[in-house]
Structures are given as C-alpha cells and as structure tokens.
Design a protein around this motif. Sequence first.
Motif, PDB file in Angstrom:
ATOM      1  N   VAL A  85      -8.858   0.989  -0.036  1.00  0.00           N
ATOM      2  CA  VAL A  85      -8.532   2.260   0.618  1.00  0.00           C
ATOM      3  C   VAL A  85      -7.825   1.997   1.948  1.00  0.00           C
ATOM      4  O   VAL A  85      -6.795   2.612   2.248  1.00  0.00           O
ATOM      5  CB  VAL A  85      -9.794   3.122   0.819  1.00  0.00           C
ATOM      6  CG1 VAL A  85      -9.510   4.313   1.723  1.00  0.00           C
ATOM      7  CG2 VAL A  85     -10.340   3.579  -0.527  1.00  0.00           C
ATOM      8  N   ALA A  86      -8.340   1.083   2.742  1.00  0.00           N
ATOM      9  CA  ALA A  86      -7.735   0.758   4.033  1.00  0.00           C
ATOM     10  C   ALA A  86      -6.318   0.218   3.856  1.00  0.00           C
ATOM     11  O   ALA A  86      -5.408   0.597   4.615  1.00  0.00           O
ATOM     12  CB  ALA A  86      -8.600  -0.253   4.783  1.00  0.00           C
ATOM     13  N   ILE A 115      -4.208   0.782   1.354  1.00  0.00           N
ATOM     14  CA  ILE A 115      -3.313   1.864   0.936  1.00  0.00           C
ATOM     15  C   ILE A 115      -2.949   2.737   2.122  1.00  0.00           C
ATOM     16  O   ILE A 115      -1.787   3.049   2.348  1.00  0.00           O
ATOM     17  CB  ILE A 115      -3.950   2.690  -0.210  1.00  0.00           C
ATOM     18  CG1 ILE A 115      -4.030   1.854  -1.481  1.00  0.00           C
ATOM     19  CG2 ILE A 115      -3.152   3.970  -0.454  1.00  0.00           C
ATOM     20  CD1 ILE A 115      -4.824   2.491  -2.609  1.00  0.00           C
ATOM     21  N   ARG A 116      -3.949   3.117   2.907  1.00  0.00           N
ATOM     22  CA  ARG A 116      -3.705   3.971   4.079  1.00  0.00           C
ATOM     23  C   ARG A 116      -2.797   3.304   5.108  1.00  0.00           C
ATOM     24  O   ARG A 116      -1.960   3.953   5.729  1.00  0.00           O
ATOM     25  CB  ARG A 116      -5.019   4.349   4.743  1.00  0.00           C
ATOM     26  CG  ARG A 116      -5.810   5.362   3.986  1.00  0.00           C
ATOM     27  CD  ARG A 116      -7.080   5.664   4.741  1.00  0.00           C
ATOM     28  NE  ARG A 116      -7.793   6.790   4.195  1.00  0.00           N
ATOM     29  CZ  ARG A 116      -8.984   7.157   4.605  1.00  0.00           C
ATOM     30  NH1 ARG A 116      -9.595   6.499   5.578  1.00  0.00           N
ATOM     31  NH2 ARG A 116      -9.580   8.195   4.058  1.00  0.00           N
ATOM     32  N   ALA A 117      -2.963   1.996   5.312  1.00  0.00           N
ATOM     33  CA  ALA A 117      -2.202   1.262   6.329  1.00  0.00           C
ATOM     34  C   ALA A 117      -0.869   0.740   5.785  1.00  0.00           C
ATOM     35  O   ALA A 117      -0.070   0.210   6.551  1.00  0.00           O
ATOM     36  CB  ALA A 117      -3.038   0.116   6.873  1.00  0.00           C
ATOM     37  N   GLY A 118      -0.663   0.848   4.476  1.00  0.00           N
ATOM     38  CA  GLY A 118       0.559   0.340   3.894  1.00  0.00           C
ATOM     39  C   GLY A 118       0.606  -1.180   3.814  1.00  0.00           C
ATOM     40  O   GLY A 118       1.681  -1.774   3.796  1.00  0.00           O
ATOM     41  N   GLY A 154       0.804  -1.219   0.000  1.00  0.00           N
ATOM     42  CA  GLY A 154       0.000   0.000   0.000  1.00  0.00           C
ATOM     43  C   GLY A 154       0.833   1.262   0.000  1.00  0.00           C
ATOM     44  O   GLY A 154       0.462   2.258  -0.615  1.00  0.00           O
ATOM     45  N   THR A 155       2.003   1.232   0.657  1.00  0.00           N
ATOM     46  CA  THR A 155       2.872   2.407   0.697  1.00  0.00           C
ATOM     47  C   THR A 155       3.481   2.732  -0.658  1.00  0.00           C
ATOM     48  O   THR A 155       3.939   3.847  -0.881  1.00  0.00           O
ATOM     49  CB  THR A 155       4.011   2.201   1.711  1.00  0.00           C
ATOM     50  OG1 THR A 155       4.703   0.990   1.385  1.00  0.00           O
ATOM     51  CG2 THR A 155       3.490   2.135   3.126  1.00  0.00           C
ATOM     52  N   HIS A 207     -10.497  10.364  -0.314  1.00  0.00           N
ATOM     53  CA  HIS A 207     -10.044   9.427   0.715  1.00  0.00           C
ATOM     54  C   HIS A 207      -8.558   9.098   0.646  1.00  0.00           C
ATOM     55  O   HIS A 207      -8.002   8.613   1.628  1.00  0.00           O
ATOM     56  CB  HIS A 207     -10.828   8.117   0.623  1.00  0.00           C
ATOM     57  CG  HIS A 207     -12.282   8.275   0.901  1.00  0.00           C
ATOM     58  ND1 HIS A 207     -12.790   8.553   2.151  1.00  0.00           N
ATOM     59  CD2 HIS A 207     -13.357   8.215   0.077  1.00  0.00           C
ATOM     60  CE1 HIS A 207     -14.098   8.650   2.088  1.00  0.00           C
ATOM     61  NE2 HIS A 207     -14.475   8.445   0.843  1.00  0.00           N
ATOM     62  N   LEU A 208      -7.922   9.359  -0.489  1.00  0.00           N
ATOM     63  CA  LEU A 208      -6.552   8.880  -0.661  1.00  0.00           C
ATOM     64  C   LEU A 208      -5.488   9.964  -0.736  1.00  0.00           C
ATOM     65  O   LEU A 208      -4.317   9.657  -0.923  1.00  0.00           O
ATOM     66  CB  LEU A 208      -6.472   7.971  -1.896  1.00  0.00           C
ATOM     67  CG  LEU A 208      -7.227   6.659  -1.753  1.00  0.00           C
ATOM     68  CD1 LEU A 208      -7.178   5.867  -3.045  1.00  0.00           C
ATOM     69  CD2 LEU A 208      -6.670   5.838  -0.598  1.00  0.00           C
ATOM     70  N   GLY A 209      -5.857  11.208  -0.597  1.00  0.00           N
ATOM     71  CA  GLY A 209      -4.885  12.290  -0.469  1.00  0.00           C
ATOM     72  C   GLY A 209      -3.781  12.320  -1.508  1.00  0.00           C
ATOM     73  O   GLY A 209      -3.959  12.834  -2.598  1.00  0.00           O
ATOM     74  N   ASP A 210      -2.617  11.750  -1.178  1.00  0.00           N
ATOM     75  CA  ASP A 210      -1.433  11.845  -2.029  1.00  0.00           C
ATOM     76  C   ASP A 210      -1.441  10.891  -3.217  1.00  0.00           C
ATOM     77  O   ASP A 210      -0.567  10.988  -4.085  1.00  0.00           O
ATOM     78  CB  ASP A 210      -0.167  11.591  -1.213  1.00  0.00           C
ATOM     79  CG  ASP A 210       0.071  12.689  -0.190  1.00  0.00           C
ATOM     80  OD1 ASP A 210      -0.432  13.809  -0.401  1.00  0.00           O
ATOM     81  OD2 ASP A 210       0.759  12.425   0.803  1.00  0.00           O
TER      82      ASP A 210
END
Length: 100
Positions: free
Chosen positions: A89-90, A92-95, A6-7, A33-36
């Motif tokens: 989404v989760a 990606i956010r959590a890597g 995800g990172t 939801h995913l910003g960058d």
Amino acid sequence: MPTIEGTAVRKLVIACDAGMASSVLMSVQLRKHLGDVVVEHSPLDALPEDADVVLTHGKLADRVRAAAGDRPVIAYTAVVGDPAVAGLVAAIRAGEPISG
C-alpha cells in the motif's frame, strides 16, 4: 523478479484458492486504502490478464507466481496488519517500485 512502479498500478488482484474467504476481506480493506486502484479477488487459476500486481497468501505464492507471469506477486501471512500488505500500500501511494 518482476517489478512495477507504484504509479503504474491500476489493478491489484488478491489471488486465493477455492474456499479462502480472506481474499474477499482483504479486497474490501484495500479498496478503502487505495482509492483509484481497482482491487479484486480471483481464484489463482483465473487471474485477470489486466492485473498489475497480485497479492496472495504465502502458502499459495509459488502457485500464483507460476500463473502470474511477469507480474509481481506479493505474499502475506496475516489478513490484518501484515507488513507485506502495508508495504505494498505504501509503495503504491508513494509511487515506489514494487518487486515480487
């Protein structure tokens, strides 16, 4: 099955077939939801080379997988509230690893 951490996701592409407005709606929602992460929509036969993960409707998943090469393809069935999208989404956010 292709996997990415995800990172490492910098670009997510929502692949659609001609005339599917759901990819446009989904891209707007995911940008919030995913910003960058860059979120774009694309016809399935013109996937950008720099896409890290491809999201598509379940009915198109086999065709998109054939075009996506070594990139994970995540299939959803509902434009709003789909567990596959929430899980992506989760992750990606959590890597966390993303496989598809």
